[in-house]
Design a protein around this motif. Structure first.
Motif, PDB file in Angstrom:
ATOM      1  N   ASN A  33      23.605 -39.630  24.877  1.00  0.00           N
ATOM      2  CA  ASN A  33      22.418 -39.657  24.018  1.00  0.00           C
ATOM      3  C   ASN A  33      21.781 -38.268  23.923  1.00  0.00           C
ATOM      4  OD1 ASN A  33      20.548 -40.860  22.326  1.00  0.00           O
ATOM      5  ND2 ASN A  33      19.166 -41.403  24.003  1.00  0.00           N
ATOM      6  N   VAL A  34      22.580 -37.299  23.570  1.00  0.00           N
ATOM      7  CA  VAL A  34      22.148 -35.900  23.529  1.00  0.00           C
ATOM      8  C   VAL A  34      21.062 -35.710  22.475  1.00  0.00           C
ATOM      9  CG1 VAL A  34      22.930 -33.531  23.106  1.00  0.00           C
ATOM     10  CG2 VAL A  34      24.418 -35.152  24.300  1.00  0.00           C
ATOM     11  N   SER A  35      20.044 -34.946  22.816  1.00  0.00           N
ATOM     12  CA  SER A  35      18.922 -34.702  21.897  1.00  0.00           C
ATOM     13  C   SER A  35      19.371 -33.825  20.731  1.00  0.00           C
ATOM     14  CB  SER A  35      17.772 -34.026  22.629  1.00  0.00           C
ATOM     15  OG  SER A  35      18.127 -32.697  22.986  1.00  0.00           O
ATOM     16  N   GLU A  36      18.594 -33.871  19.637  1.00  0.00           N
ATOM     17  CA  GLU A  36      18.915 -33.055  18.463  1.00  0.00           C
ATOM     18  C   GLU A  36      18.889 -31.565  18.813  1.00  0.00           C
ATOM     19  OE1 GLU A  36      20.079 -34.065  15.765  1.00  0.00           O
ATOM     20  OE2 GLU A  36      19.585 -36.188  15.712  1.00  0.00           O
ATOM     21  N   HIS A  63      32.509 -28.462   9.432  1.00  0.00           N
ATOM     22  CA  HIS A  63      32.169 -29.803   8.953  1.00  0.00           C
ATOM     23  C   HIS A  63      31.268 -30.510   9.971  1.00  0.00           C
ATOM     24  CE1 HIS A  63      33.843 -33.782   7.033  1.00  0.00           C
ATOM     25  NE2 HIS A  63      32.528 -33.675   6.942  1.00  0.00           N
ATOM     26  N   TYR A  64      31.663 -30.451  11.224  1.00  0.00           N
ATOM     27  CA  TYR A  64      30.869 -31.059  12.301  1.00  0.00           C
ATOM     28  C   TYR A  64      29.495 -30.404  12.386  1.00  0.00           C
ATOM     29  CZ  TYR A  64      29.288 -31.792  17.130  1.00  0.00           C
ATOM     30  OH  TYR A  64      28.537 -32.078  18.249  1.00  0.00           O
ATOM     31  N   ALA A  65      29.457 -29.081  12.333  1.00  0.00           N
ATOM     32  CA  ALA A  65      28.196 -28.354  12.462  1.00  0.00           C
ATOM     33  C   ALA A  65      27.248 -28.677  11.312  1.00  0.00           C
ATOM     34  CB  ALA A  65      28.462 -26.855  12.515  1.00  0.00           C
ATOM     35  N   ALA A  66      27.782 -28.728  10.095  1.00  0.00           N
ATOM     36  CA  ALA A  66      26.944 -29.046   8.939  1.00  0.00           C
ATOM     37  C   ALA A  66      26.332 -30.430   9.087  1.00  0.00           C
ATOM     38  CB  ALA A  66      27.761 -28.956   7.655  1.00  0.00           C
ATOM     39  N   ASP A  67      27.111 -31.373   9.590  1.00  0.00           N
ATOM     40  CA  ASP A  67      26.590 -32.729   9.812  1.00  0.00           C
ATOM     41  C   ASP A  67      25.472 -32.725  10.854  1.00  0.00           C
ATOM     42  OD1 ASP A  67      28.203 -33.921   7.955  1.00  0.00           O
ATOM     43  OD2 ASP A  67      29.675 -34.661   9.396  1.00  0.00           O
ATOM     44  N   ILE A  68      25.643 -31.945  11.899  1.00  0.00           N
ATOM     45  CA  ILE A  68      24.614 -31.860  12.935  1.00  0.00           C
ATOM     46  C   ILE A  68      23.303 -31.346  12.344  1.00  0.00           C
ATOM     47  CG2 ILE A  68      23.895 -30.613  15.027  1.00  0.00           C
ATOM     48  CD1 ILE A  68      25.854 -32.818  15.659  1.00  0.00           C
ATOM     49  N   PHE A  69      23.379 -30.295  11.561  1.00  0.00           N
ATOM     50  CA  PHE A  69      22.166 -29.726  10.957  1.00  0.00           C
ATOM     51  C   PHE A  69      21.536 -30.677   9.943  1.00  0.00           C
ATOM     52  CE2 PHE A  69      24.050 -25.550  12.265  1.00  0.00           C
ATOM     53  CZ  PHE A  69      23.008 -25.168  13.100  1.00  0.00           C
ATOM     54  N   LEU A  70      22.357 -31.328   9.146  1.00  0.00           N
ATOM     55  CA  LEU A  70      21.821 -32.255   8.147  1.00  0.00           C
ATOM     56  C   LEU A  70      21.151 -33.449   8.823  1.00  0.00           C
ATOM     57  CD1 LEU A  70      24.650 -32.213   5.457  1.00  0.00           C
ATOM     58  CD2 LEU A  70      22.344 -31.261   5.237  1.00  0.00           C
ATOM     59  N   ALA A  78      22.409 -25.800   7.508  1.00  0.00           N
ATOM     60  CA  ALA A  78      23.698 -26.396   7.161  1.00  0.00           C
ATOM     61  C   ALA A  78      24.327 -25.659   5.980  1.00  0.00           C
ATOM     62  CB  ALA A  78      23.513 -27.877   6.816  1.00  0.00           C
ATOM     63  N   GLU A  79      23.516 -25.392   4.968  1.00  0.00           N
ATOM     64  CA  GLU A  79      24.022 -24.681   3.794  1.00  0.00           C
ATOM     65  C   GLU A  79      24.458 -23.263   4.155  1.00  0.00           C
ATOM     66  OE1 GLU A  79      22.588 -23.497  -0.737  1.00  0.00           O
ATOM     67  OE2 GLU A  79      21.125 -23.612   0.884  1.00  0.00           O
TER      68      GLU A  79
END
Length: 233
Positions: A33-36, A63-70, A78-79
């Motif tokens: 349950n890692v925090s944002e 792809h993974y990183a963009a999802d994390i930021f979004l 993300a952009e």
């Protein structure tokens, strides 16, 4: 689960495979349950460590990183990482608009790159670029077509239908929404599509059709407040 993570860690020590790294991080995020904030800090480290001695960071990591930021409601970050990655991978001209270059390269893009390019283009109100990218995605990539049940075909289909609707192409919007409604099993998502169909029917003064569509929508998802509000109008 801990055994699986341990085995992944051992495998990564022998072979630092980017896909396995992402799978491991996704599992850790879920299990612990890692925090944002921790996810964001981790993803910056992953990007940095996987950009060294490479022409560009591996696609699966971006792809993974963009999802994390979004998911953390940081679309600008993300952009930024997405555009920098595309610029290196496809040799963009630094003085030209990157979204024009994304459009020029649409036939070369991976499916997710085309989808995210269209999504970010909408942030800048590049509606025609986004439309062209979404259309290219649905025709070049069968898995993204509205008839498919896969989750990743949901948002692109709805975004394209929204573009059609907002640019006066109501029939095309209704056709696309109808196809997607028929391929979605999730009641909440189906109700959202039906609500959007009802909005167009309402604008077209097709009150009877709109009422029936809204009734079906709230039956599928009684918590769809937008549908309830439209019923009251």
């Amino acid at each position: 689960t801990s055994d699986a993570l341990f085995l992944m860690e051992q495998a990564l020590e022998k072979n630092p495979d980017p896909l396995l790294l992402v799978v491991k991080k996704e599992l850790e995020n879920k299990v612990y349950n890692v925090s944002e904030n921790k996810k964001i800090a981790d993803v910056w480290k992953i990007i940095e460590s996987n950009s060294m001695e490479r022409e560009y960071c591996p696609p699966v990591i971006i792809h993974y990183a963009a999802d994390i930021f979004l998911n953390a409601e940081q679309p600008k970050e993300a952009e930024e990482i997405f555009i920098k990655y595309l610029a290196k991978r496809y040799n963009f001209n630094s003085v030209e608009n990157p979204y024009i270059q994304i459009l020029d390269n649409k036939n070369e893009l991976d499916g997710w790159e085309c989808e995210y390019g269209a999504y970010f283009a909408l942030f800048h109100k590049y509606v025609e670029i986004a439309r062209s990218l979404y259309e290219s995605l649905s025709t070049r990539r069968p898995e993204y077509s509205a008839e498919k049940t896969a989750d990743f075909s949901y948002s692109p289909s709805l975004n394209l239908a929204m573009i059609y609707s907002s640019t006066g192409r109501k029939k095309e919007a209704l056709d696309l929404y109808s196809v997607k409604a028929g391929s979605v099993y999730n009641n909440v998502r189906k109700a959202e599509i039906l609500y959007r169909i009802a909005c167009i029917q309402n604008m077209q003064n097709k009150s009877t059709d709109a009422i029936k569509t809204l009734e079906y929508a709230v039956t599928l998802n009684p918590l769809n407040e937008k549908a309830h509000l439209l019923q009251l109008q």
